[in-house]
Design a protein around this motif. Structure first.
Motif, short mmCIF file in Angstrom:
data_model
loop_
_atom_site.label_atom_id
_atom_site.label_comp_id
_atom_site.label_asym_id
_atom_site.label_seq_id
_atom_site.Cartn_x
_atom_site.Cartn_y
_atom_site.Cartn_z
N LEU A 126 0.71 -1.21 0.02
CA LEU A 126 -0.13 -0.25 -0.02
C LEU A 126 1.06 1.24 0.52
N ARG A 127 0.56 2.18 -0.06
CA ARG A 127 0.93 3.52 -0.82
C ARG A 127 1.10 4.29 0.70
N LYS A 128 1.81 4.88 1.51
CA LYS A 128 1.91 5.16 2.79
C LYS A 128 0.55 6.10 3.15
N SER A 129 0.41 6.54 2.82
CA SER A 129 -0.90 7.46 2.61
C SER A 129 -2.15 6.23 2.94
N TRP A 130 -2.06 5.14 2.31
CA TRP A 130 -3.12 4.49 3.03
C TRP A 130 -2.60 3.23 4.29
N LEU A 131 -2.35 3.39 4.77
CA LEU A 131 -1.22 2.66 5.52
C LEU A 131 -1.97 2.60 6.57
N ALA A 132 -2.36 3.87 7.61
CA ALA A 132 -2.50 3.92 9.31
C ALA A 132 -4.11 3.63 9.22
N SER A 133 -4.83 3.90 8.19
CA SER A 133 -6.06 4.00 7.47
C SER A 133 -6.33 2.42 7.73
N ALA A 134 -5.14 1.41 6.56
CA ALA A 134 -5.74 -0.18 7.02
C ALA A 134 -5.25 -0.74 7.95
N VAL A 135 -4.58 -0.99 8.39
CA VAL A 135 -4.32 -1.20 9.48
C VAL A 135 -5.78 -0.95 10.56
N GLY A 136 -5.98 0.42 10.93
CA GLY A 136 -6.62 0.89 11.61
C GLY A 136 -7.76 -0.32 11.31
N LEU A 137 -7.89 -0.70 10.02
CA LEU A 137 -9.26 -1.23 9.71
C LEU A 137 -8.88 -2.74 10.41
N TYR A 138 -7.73 -3.10 10.09
CA TYR A 138 -7.11 -4.19 10.34
C TYR A 138 -7.53 -4.91 12.23
N ILE A 139 -6.90 -3.80 13.01
CA ILE A 139 -7.01 -3.93 14.20
C ILE A 139 -9.03 -4.01 14.98
N SER A 140 -9.12 -3.10 13.73
CA SER A 140 -10.93 -3.39 14.34
C SER A 140 -11.54 -4.59 13.90
N ALA A 141 -11.04 -5.24 12.54
CA ALA A 141 -10.87 -6.41 12.26
C ALA A 141 -11.23 -7.41 13.83
N ASN A 142 -9.50 -7.22 13.95
CA ASN A 142 -9.51 -8.60 14.57
C ASN A 142 -10.49 -8.60 16.63
N THR A 143 -10.90 -7.07 16.46
CA THR A 143 -11.73 -7.09 17.51
C THR A 143 -13.11 -7.36 17.06
N LEU A 144 -14.06 -7.15 16.11
CA LEU A 144 -15.14 -7.79 14.79
C LEU A 144 -15.08 -9.08 14.93
N GLY A 145 -13.86 -9.59 14.96
CA GLY A 145 -13.94 -11.66 14.64
C GLY A 145 -14.34 -11.73 15.89
N GLY A 146 -12.97 -11.67 17.01
CA GLY A 146 -13.80 -12.21 18.45
C GLY A 146 -15.09 -11.97 18.92
N LEU A 147 -15.26 -10.85 18.75
CA LEU A 147 -16.72 -10.72 19.45
C LEU A 147 -17.53 -10.95 18.88
N CYS A 148 -18.07 -11.11 17.48
CA CYS A 148 -19.07 -11.34 17.37
C CYS A 148 -19.06 -13.00 16.88
N SER A 149 -18.08 -13.82 17.11
CA SER A 149 -17.98 -15.09 17.01
C SER A 149 -18.02 -15.17 18.30
N ARG A 150 -18.09 -14.70 20.02
CA ARG A 150 -18.52 -15.47 20.83
C ARG A 150 -19.89 -15.38 21.12
N ILE A 151 -20.39 -14.22 20.30
CA ILE A 151 -21.59 -14.13 20.63
C ILE A 151 -22.87 -15.35 19.86
N LEU A 152 -21.82 -15.50 18.39
CA LEU A 152 -22.42 -16.26 17.97
C LEU A 152 -22.04 -17.69 17.96
N GLY A 153 -21.87 -17.89 19.01
CA GLY A 153 -21.31 -19.09 19.74
C GLY A 153 -21.92 -19.51 21.00
N GLY A 154 -21.96 -18.64 21.80
CA GLY A 154 -23.11 -18.52 22.57
C GLY A 154 -24.49 -18.87 22.70
#
Length: 399
Positions: A126-154
């Protein structure tokens, strides 16, 4: 999908990989009481269902981070994620608990590929101007995956009456996601192959381990995360029994408190602009200690408040500590961060062995007491860190 730009396809594919990875690791956490009942286990053996995949992630991070430098990141990302999902599909069919644990460990090893290569892949493509926002989305996806799967599993386990059903559902969804990831992920254009050298890797790791300040941060984050994630494990077991008897679907909703950690990560960035990073670490630990006091009460409003404060404090501490490690080294930064991740996940895996004796004697209050001791120890390590830092800044001259 053809209308998406190459950059958008890459970011979306990496974020979906992140969702799949952390969904398959954490979906079982609210179901630990059902696992205990299904396999007729004690509390220690039950918690290994969460500890072993986290240990596997720590091992896999070291392997994949080095291997991807030589073999390319996209291919390894697809291979590791595919194998991890394959293990997830097999998991609900396990009738022997030893086989179940072996599968969980290798699930963690294979799924470690995403946290190992995702950020380097984004940084290269990625271009440097894209990197910060892309990494931010990636970190948010970490939380989203763990959170949604716990609720779905329960919810799935409560609706169908067993934990296996939740595993079938998650495995099927993960397989569909993998097909989308395979179609989206573009080939790498900017990858530069590096020759793998075991000696240089070991030398880099050993040089970091010889630095007292780095070692203190590694030990601190391992202990903090070890108590944090295992505290949730024991809380699930506690709330399934008297006087609560809370079913899996309602227990899983308690993981919404993790959103407090998502919010605190952004606050940590603002804090670090005005204050020292080590001050941010101690601030996060103090918040966790305050949360620990709230969790010592048996009323659900206090427990919920304590869980929110715990998530805010831990992720605030984690954000400051990881940044501190990155800024503390000038060479072999990749190996420094790999060691940080290894201690992070190893702490989560081994923390159960520290907490279990307290749980056996004093129950939930024992978990609170052990966690309090661990947090005080972390604070002492921060004081040691500052003493070492002061000595480096103003060395004593001897004649």
């Amino acid at each position: 999908m053809k209308n998406l730009t190459r950059y958008s396809r890459l970011v979306l594919a990496v974020c979906l990989c992140s969702v799949v990875t952390f969904a398959n690791i954490y979906w079982i956490q609210p179901l630990l009481p059902l696992i205990q009942e299904s396999f007729h286990l004690n509390s220690l053996d039950t918690n290994l269902a969460m500890s072993l995949p986290l240990l596997g992630i720590g091992v896999g991070l070291i392997l994949f981070a080095s291997w991807s430098d030589a073999a390319g990141r996209s291919k390894i990302l697809l291979a590791g994620t595919g194998l991890g999902i394959g293990v997830s599909i097999l998991l609900p069919f396990a009738e022997n608990y030893s086989i179940f644990l072996i599968l969980r460990f290798f699930q963690g090893v294979f799924l470690a590929v995403c946290p190992a290569v995702a950020v380097p892949l984004l940084r290269e493509e990625l271009r440097k101007s894209w990197l910060a926002s892309a990494v931010g989305l990636y970190i948010s996806a970490n939380t989203l995956g763990g959170l949604c799967s716990r609720i779905l599993g329960g919810a799935g386990a409560t609706y169908f009456g067993n934990w296996n059903a939740a595993g079938y559902i998650l495995g099927g969804i993960s397989l569909l996601f993998f097909v989308v990831i395979y179609m989206l992920l573009p080939e790498q254009h900017h990858f530069r192959r590096e020759k793998f050298c075991l000696r240089s890797c070991v030398h880099g790791y050993m040089s970091h381990m010889k630095r007292p300040q780095l070692l203190l941060i590694y030990l601190l984050i391992g202990l903090a995360f070890g108590t944090y994630v295992n505290q949730f494990n024991y809380l699930m077991l506690t709330l399934s029994k008297a006087p609560y008897y809370i079913p899996s679907d309602l227990r899983s909703l308690l993981f919404l408190t993790l959103l407090g950690g998502t919010a605190s990560a952004s606050l940590a960035g603002r804090f670090s602009k005005k204050h020292r990073l080590i001050s941010g670490v101690i601030t996060g630990l103090f918040m966790m200690l305050l949360a620990n006091i709230c969790l010592s009460f048996s009323q659900m409003p206090m427990i919920i408040t304590g869980l929110i404060l715990t998530s805010v404090g831990f992720f605030f501490c984690h954000a400051q500590a990881s940044t501190l490690v990155g800024r503390s080294v000038n060479a072999a930064k990749g190996s420094a961060m790999a060691l940080y991740s290894l201690f992070y996940y190893a702490g989560a895996s081994l923390g159960v062995f520290a907490l279990e004796p307290f749980y056996q004697v004093w129950g939930w209050q024992g978990i609170i007491g052990c966690t309090r001791i661990a947090l005080v120890l972390c604070m002492l390590w921060v004081i040691l860190y500052q003493m070492v830092d002061r000595e480096k800044a103003d060395p004593v001259k001897t004649v």
